[in-house]
Scaffold this active site. Structure first.
Site, PDB file in Angstrom:
ATOM      1  N   CYS A 208       0.918  -0.721  -0.133  1.00  0.00           N
ATOM      2  CA  CYS A 208       0.245   0.482  -0.199  1.00  0.00           C
ATOM      3  C   CYS A 208       1.242   1.229   0.168  1.00  0.00           C
ATOM      4  O   CYS A 208       0.842   1.659  -0.582  1.00  0.00           O
ATOM      5  CB  CYS A 208      -1.290   0.036   0.835  1.00  0.00           C
TER       6      CYS A 208
ATOM      7  N   ASP B 250      36.670  17.663  16.230  1.00  0.00           N
ATOM      8  CA  ASP B 250      37.764  19.223  16.722  1.00  0.00           C
ATOM      9  C   ASP B 250      37.895  19.359  17.505  1.00  0.00           C
ATOM     10  O   ASP B 250      37.512  18.593  18.665  1.00  0.00           O
ATOM     11  CB  ASP B 250      36.234  19.914  16.195  1.00  0.00           C
TER      12      ASP B 250
END
Length: 819
Positions: free
Chosen positions: A97, A501
């Site tokens: 569906c 970082d």
């Protein structure tokens, strides 16, 4: 062609016309370029471009090709505008569906992409602006045999109420079907025990017919819609299977010899429908629980706010609060808006937004987030964001987007689902023919084929992936991990390296000045005054640190002129009429300056983990004066408390931690040694961080990048998974697939953990969905599985897959971030 002066509508006026938004046009020349580009699109017979409305209207000889038109616009150097739509879709029962709805939406002219989520019953559509509207999309879904309505910001409650109403109806239908089927089931059980408890044929017919054609009418409607669309779905299989059992029973009853009681199968058709209805009800209830995270987030926002105006406090609906208004929050109350504290102080519980269990102390000037709770202290908060712009609203949108998105693994499921139902129909037909030819018993052949039809319903196949993603992303959100989409969630489970970082991610990002070392001919106060003046308007952490040191020392810096940021190097400008440069070693090298005595001190400071900035007086260019070194400033930063544990957690997960920083090698190695990180990339320019990510990927790694600044955005986008700290910039968060709502690096390992557990649930769900069919279909085809047992197994498959996904609701980041 002359630009049109007006645009009469924003949607196509006929099947051969297409409107599309165009941005970036600034003059008549731009209009002509767009017209010329669109005129070359195959099938286009006329083009009209309007500069004022930024719209292009095209006439096609055949079906409009919006994608080709958009490509032509973008190839001409402009942007084809896009718009996103969300639809609530009803009537879907299986993956087939969902596939039909996607295809129906994809065929609408102007739609670029469509993704349908069976678990959330939502469709997300990206279309070219002006080419289509929500009504046209809903109409396309309805033509495919389903219900659809646009999802608006204010109709979430109505949608929830509608689902609750459907769930109540499903429960009532299941109970009625069970009550009507029970006498038939008791009769069958007695027959197996050698007892004659069977109802008369006419009574069986009445009970089974009520179940079949009243309670089971939904299967006929949905199955017929599938047939009309040239497809198949679960409802079609149920309708065919139960109709065959009911029809065979009626035939046997009508053709039975007088005085002979034939074996009827009315109980099979009725009990099958009862099982399916009961399974759909349990499935709907379980799916409702998967959306608990969204509901919990939406419930965080209070309905009213206490507004202070002219010294008077008034309770008003929170929707009426405007930016700049001051709201009062009493102890124990939820903060209704995003804002800044202007009066009062106290601690605030932000656990539902950040996952942080301890309240956070807040003072005047501190920012607060709507949905958090003022634990103690009376707070007056100046509103900075309301409605859809609040942090809570953005979080809800992010979680909704993740839950509605489609994981890459789902594409395989979609391909299987597209051919599954037709394949089952073929297998059932072959089973019917095979048994009939083998023993000539048409009755047995039909019953066996019915078992095949019923056991093979593909509900579980379509639910396995979206339910696990819904629960996993919701559990992560409760603990401060926001996952933007299913693709990021799926990719995170396979990560082998995480690049961090340094500043603001592994360290606090709040450096302080530790050393001021003037060069010969300069004193410390002049060095500090000039550096602070140059950094007067900077928001860089080092700039704030210099200003803080100047304030402590009572130094009043001047304002800079001709200020300029030098990417990856530092800043320059005029202070007190002196041309200055404040930057790192790379910036100093560019000047050609070197001071042996300062170089020795610099090496010692770098070895101790300090970050260095050099202040140089460059002198006016027109005078030809040589640059002069004024001194250096050393900064120290604090490693975050949980950073070392986060690195250990990653190692325990088999993931390599890597540091990528623009800082000097000495500072980078010092932090890396403290945390146990072996691999370091230092003195990396902002634009080169993405190249480091590419290097790691070239080595065969699946890489995540963790950062919080603007300069991290390219690397976040280049990584397989970008992870941004919400304590950083908006640019970083927009570039990342995962956002950590508090700056705790331990959540990185937690993100990987929830991804792995969610992916495991997806695989388990798909395994069981396929296993039910791989085992069940051969058993049914060989005659070893009755229709009743097949119906029970089919209902159990969907419910078990959803319940298995729901076990993720209890997930929490473990100690140290990994398990």
């Amino acid at each position: 062609m002359t630009p049109a002066s007006t645009t009469t509508a924003s949607v196509p006026q006929s099947p051969a016309e297409l409107d599309i938004g165009v941005s970036g046009m600034t003059c008549a020349s731009c209009v002509r370029r767009v017209e010329k580009a669109l005129g070359r699109v195959p099938g286009v017979t006329a083009v009209s471009v309007n500069l004022a409305t930024e719209r292009a209207r095209l006439a096609f000889a055949g079906a409009p090709d919006a994608r080709a038109a958009a490509e032509a616009i973008e190839n001409a150097g402009f942007q084809a505008e896009r718009r996103e739509f969300d639809l609530s879709v009803t009537g879907m029962t299986c993956a087939s569906c969902a596939g039909r709805v996607e295809k129906a939406l994809g065929r609408v002219p102007g739609v670029e992409s469509a993704a349908v989520n069976l678990a959330t019953e939502r469709a997300h559509v990206v279309a070219f602006a002006g080419s289509v509207d929500a009504a046209a999309l809903a109409e396309a879904v309805e033509r495919a045999g389903f219900g659809a309505a646009p999802v608006e910001a204010g109709n979430a409650t109505a949608e929830t109420d509608a689902r609750a109403e459907r769930s109540l109806r499903d429960r009532n239908h299941a109970l009625i079907a069970a009550a009507l089927s029970l006498p038939l089931l008791v009769g069958m059980a007695g027959d197996l025990a050698g007892l004659d408890w069977m109802l008369p044929g006419w009574a069986q017919l009445i009970l089974a017919s009520v179940v079949q054609f009243w309670l089971g009418a939904r299967f006929y409607r949905a199955g017929w819609n599938a047939v009309r669309a040239g497809a198949g779905n679960m409802d079609l299989l149920v309708a065919l299977g139960t109709s065959a059992a009911w029809g065979l029973s009626l035939y046997l009853m009508l053709t039975a010899h007088p005085g002979h009681a034939p074996h009827l199968y009315f109980e099979a058709s009725a009990v099958l429908i009862a099982f399916v209805l009961f399974g759909k009800w349990l499935e709907a209830r379980a799916k409702g629980q998967t959306a608990a995270a969204i509901r919990a987030l939406m419930d965080l926002r209070p309905a009213t706010a206490r507004l202070r105006r002219d010294g008077v406090e008034t309770d008003i609906p929170v929707e009426r609060v405007r930016v700049g208004d001051v709201v009062v929050v009493r102890p124990g109350e939820r903060i209704p808006v995003d804002g800044r504290i202007v009066e009062g102080a106290g601690s605030v519980d932000e656990s539902m937004l950040t996952g942080e269990s301890l309240p956070v102390d807040k003072e005047p000037g501190a920012r607060v987030t709507g949905g958090s709770i003022g634990v103690d202290g009376l707070l007056a908060v100046e509103t900075t964001a309301v409605g859809t712009e609040t942090t809570l609203a953005r979080i809800v949108r992010l979680v909704e987007g993740a839950q509605a998105s489609k994981a890459p693994i789902q594409r395989l499921v979609d391909k299987v689902s597209a051919v599954f139902v037709p394949a089952v129909l073929v297998v059932a037909a072959l089973t019917l023919a095979g048994w009939w030819i083998a023993n000539g018993d048409l009755e047995h052949a039909i019953v066996t084929a019915v078992s095949v039809l019923v056991i093979a319903c593909p509900c579980a196949l379509g639910l396995a992936t979206p339910t696990a993603i819904m629960v996993g992303t919701g559990a992560a959100a409760r603990h401060g991990i926001l996952i933007k989409d299913a693709e990021a969630l799926e990719h995170a489970h396979a990560l082998t390296a995480v690049a961090f970082d340094k500043t603001g991610t592994l360290t606090e990002g709040k450096p302080r000045v530790t050393d001021l070392i003037p060069a010969a001919g300069t004193d410390e106060s002049v060095l500090l005054r000039l550096a602070a003046g140059l950094q007067a308007g900077s928001e860089h952490p080092l700039g704030r640190a210099v200003r803080a040191r100047a304030e402590e020392a009572g130094v009043t810096p001047g304002r800079p002129e001709a200020f300029r940021a030098l990417a990856g190097r530092g800043v320059s400008g005029l202070v007190e009429g002196r041309a200055l440069l404040l930057g790192n070693a790379r910036a100093l090298a560019d000047t050609g300056l070197r001071d042996a005595s300062l170089a020795e001190r610099a090496a010692a400071l770098e070895g101790g983990g300090r970050t260095l900035s050099w202040l140089v007086e460059t002198g006016p260019v027109e005078t030809g004066a040589a640059p002069r070194l004024l001194g250096l400033i050393a900064f120290g930063d604090t490693v975050k408390a949980g950073a070392a544990a986060a690195v250990r957690a990653l190692a325990a997960q088999g993931v390599e931690p890597v540091m990528v920083t623009g800082d000097n090698w000495g500072a980078a190695r010092s932090v890396a040694a403290a945390l146990g990180i072996e691999r370091v990339f230092a003195e990396v320019l902002p634009g080169d961080k993405a190249a480091v990510v590419a290097t790691l990927k070239a080595e065969g790694n699946r890489v995540a990048m963790v950062g919080d600044g603007v300069n991290d955005a390219p690397a976040l986008a280049a990584a397989d998974v970008g992870i941004a700290m919400a304590t950083g910039t908006d640019v970083a968060m927009h570039s990342a697939g995962v956002t950590l709502m508090r700056g705790d690096p331990a959540l990185v390992a937690g993100s990987i953990d929830v991804s792995r557990r969610t992916y495991a649930k997806i695989r388990q769900g798909l395994f069981w969905a396929f296993a039910y069919n791989v085992i069940g279909i051969p058993l049914a085809a060989s005659g070893h599985l009755s229709p009743v047992l097949a119906g029970a197994a089919m209902a159990l498959s969907s419910v078990s897959v959803v319940l298995n996904a729901l076990t993720l609701r209890g997930w929490a980041p473990p100690e140290g971030g990994a398990r």
